[in-house]
Design a protein around this motif. Structure first.
Motif, PDB file in Angstrom:
ATOM      1  N   TYR A 140      -5.013  -1.685  -2.657  1.00 13.27           N
ATOM      2  CA  TYR A 140      -3.980  -1.489  -1.554  1.00 13.27           C
ATOM      3  C   TYR A 140      -3.833  -0.113  -1.242  1.00 13.27           C
ATOM      4  O   TYR A 140      -4.280   0.788  -1.810  1.00 13.27           O
ATOM      5  N   ALA A 141      -3.278  -0.035  -0.146  1.00 19.80           N
ATOM      6  CA  ALA A 141      -2.983   1.322   0.535  1.00 19.80           C
ATOM      7  C   ALA A 141      -1.868   1.971  -0.192  1.00 19.80           C
ATOM      8  O   ALA A 141      -0.961   1.504  -0.614  1.00 19.80           O
ATOM      9  N   VAL A 142      -2.098   3.285  -0.455  1.00 19.75           N
ATOM     10  CA  VAL A 142      -0.960   4.093  -1.207  1.00 19.75           C
ATOM     11  C   VAL A 142       0.157   4.206  -0.311  1.00 19.75           C
ATOM     12  O   VAL A 142       0.186   3.955   0.810  1.00 19.75           O
ATOM     13  N   LEU A 143       1.484   4.624  -0.674  1.00 18.51           N
ATOM     14  CA  LEU A 143       2.602   4.799  -0.021  1.00 18.51           C
ATOM     15  C   LEU A 143       2.286   5.820   1.020  1.00 18.51           C
ATOM     16  O   LEU A 143       1.761   6.807   0.828  1.00 18.51           O
ATOM     17  N   TYR A 144       2.678   5.467   2.220  1.00 18.50           N
ATOM     18  CA  TYR A 144       2.662   6.268   3.478  1.00 18.50           C
ATOM     19  C   TYR A 144       4.003   7.049   3.959  1.00 18.50           C
ATOM     20  O   TYR A 144       4.700   6.117   4.170  1.00 18.50           O
ATOM     21  N   GLU A 194       1.437   7.912 -10.127  1.00 16.94           N
ATOM     22  CA  GLU A 194       0.808   7.012 -10.840  1.00 16.94           C
ATOM     23  C   GLU A 194       0.845   5.757 -10.048  1.00 16.94           C
ATOM     24  O   GLU A 194      -0.061   4.878 -10.159  1.00 16.94           O
ATOM     25  N   LEU A 195       1.942   5.383  -9.304  1.00 13.62           N
ATOM     26  CA  LEU A 195       1.795   4.287  -8.510  1.00 13.62           C
ATOM     27  C   LEU A 195       0.784   4.112  -7.563  1.00 13.62           C
ATOM     28  O   LEU A 195       0.382   3.174  -7.197  1.00 13.62           O
ATOM     29  N   ASN A 196       0.593   5.582  -6.661  1.00 15.32           N
ATOM     30  CA  ASN A 196      -0.221   5.452  -5.771  1.00 15.32           C
ATOM     31  C   ASN A 196      -1.551   5.164  -6.457  1.00 15.32           C
ATOM     32  O   ASN A 196      -2.358   4.589  -5.525  1.00 15.32           O
ATOM     33  N   THR A 197      -1.947   5.647  -7.609  1.00 17.33           N
ATOM     34  CA  THR A 197      -3.016   5.202  -8.602  1.00 17.33           C
ATOM     35  C   THR A 197      -3.182   3.837  -8.427  1.00 17.33           C
ATOM     36  O   THR A 197      -4.257   3.258  -8.190  1.00 17.33           O
ATOM     37  N   GLU A 214      -4.746  -1.870 -18.757  1.00 18.13           N
ATOM     38  CA  GLU A 214      -4.776  -0.682 -19.137  1.00 18.13           C
ATOM     39  C   GLU A 214      -3.302   0.157 -19.065  1.00 18.13           C
ATOM     40  O   GLU A 214      -3.173   0.923 -19.965  1.00 18.13           O
ATOM     41  N   LEU A 215      -2.340  -0.206 -18.186  1.00 17.80           N
ATOM     42  CA  LEU A 215      -1.241   0.189 -18.274  1.00 17.80           C
ATOM     43  C   LEU A 215      -0.273  -0.065 -19.518  1.00 17.80           C
ATOM     44  O   LEU A 215       0.562   0.866 -19.911  1.00 17.80           O
ATOM     45  N   MET A 234     -23.792   4.955  -3.851  1.00 21.08           N
ATOM     46  CA  MET A 234     -22.486   4.937  -4.036  1.00 21.08           C
ATOM     47  C   MET A 234     -21.958   3.842  -5.196  1.00 21.08           C
ATOM     48  O   MET A 234     -20.777   3.811  -5.486  1.00 21.08           O
ATOM     49  N   ALA A 235     -22.955   2.836  -5.595  1.00 22.32           N
ATOM     50  CA  ALA A 235     -22.390   1.758  -6.234  1.00 22.32           C
ATOM     51  C   ALA A 235     -21.584   2.156  -7.439  1.00 22.32           C
ATOM     52  O   ALA A 235     -20.655   1.558  -7.579  1.00 22.32           O
ATOM     53  N   SER A 236     -22.017   3.069  -8.119  1.00 25.62           N
ATOM     54  CA  SER A 236     -21.080   3.494  -9.291  1.00 25.62           C
ATOM     55  C   SER A 236     -19.711   4.108  -8.852  1.00 25.62           C
ATOM     56  O   SER A 236     -18.906   4.441  -9.581  1.00 25.62           O
ATOM     57  N   SER A 237     -19.577   4.500  -7.797  1.00 24.24           N
ATOM     58  CA  SER A 237     -18.311   5.225  -7.226  1.00 24.24           C
ATOM     59  C   SER A 237     -17.354   4.363  -6.728  1.00 24.24           C
ATOM     60  O   SER A 237     -15.914   4.751  -6.540  1.00 24.24           O
ATOM     61  N   PHE A 238     -17.670   3.061  -6.464  1.00 18.43           N
ATOM     62  CA  PHE A 238     -16.492   2.401  -6.080  1.00 18.43           C
ATOM     63  C   PHE A 238     -15.732   1.668  -7.116  1.00 18.43           C
ATOM     64  O   PHE A 238     -16.128   1.544  -8.195  1.00 18.43           O
ATOM     65  N   ILE A 239     -14.515   1.547  -6.679  1.00 20.63           N
ATOM     66  CA  ILE A 239     -13.384   1.070  -7.533  1.00 20.63           C
ATOM     67  C   ILE A 239     -13.525  -0.412  -7.529  1.00 20.63           C
ATOM     68  O   ILE A 239     -13.298  -1.162  -6.293  1.00 20.63           O
TER      69      ILE A 239
END
Length: 144
Positions: free
Chosen positions: A102-106, A92-95, A41-42, A26-31
């Motif tokens: 960080y955790a996405v908005l819940y 976009e913010l969750n991304t 980027e943004l 999974m090495a290439s799948s980690f962010i």
């Protein structure tokens, strides 16, 4: 390379007998994007300047530029403030939150739920802070 689905990765982790078994596969799948890289980027994607984002995120210029330069790591609340600075949508913010670790908005968290509402209503950061304050939840800009 095709991005693997999160569910597929999750199942691979659950069914592995050794950490090495999935870590190698999974090495290439980690962010691994650090916040400064994602902010850069943004800037390109959104066609805005750092100063515009910093101003709309209610950050002091010295701290804001340190985030963009990678000299300081913004906490989750500051990432959310920067999301308002970029005028991001909820998706976009969750991304952004995921890409910066960080955790996405819940929706079941009242602080997060009001931010979700504010983003859905296209509130500014100041209006969102007012809303959070009205409900006794502090503000985004107070969180540290």
């Amino acid at each position: 390379m095709v991005e693997r689905a999160t569910r597929e990765l999750f199942n691979e982790i659950k069914h592995a007998s050794e950490a090495d078994q999935f870590m190698t596969n999974m090495a290439s799948s980690f962010i691994r994007t650090n916040p400064a890289e994602y902010l850069a980027e943004l800037i390109q994607i959104k066609h805005v300047t750092k100063s515009q984002v910093i101003r709309r995120a209610n950050l002091t210029p010295s701290i804001g530029y340190q985030y963009f330069d990678g000299k300081r790591r913004p906490n989750r609340a500051r990432i959310i403030a920067l999301g308002f600075g970029f005028q991001l949508t909820l998706t976009e913010l969750n991304t952004m939150l995921k890409r910066t670790g960080y955790a996405v908005l819940y929706a079941k968290d009242e602080w997060d739920a009001l931010i979700i509402f504010a983003l859905s209503q296209r509130f500014t950061l100041n209006r969102t802070d007012e809303l959070l304050y009205e409900y006794g939840l502090g503000t985004i800009t107070d969180e540290d």
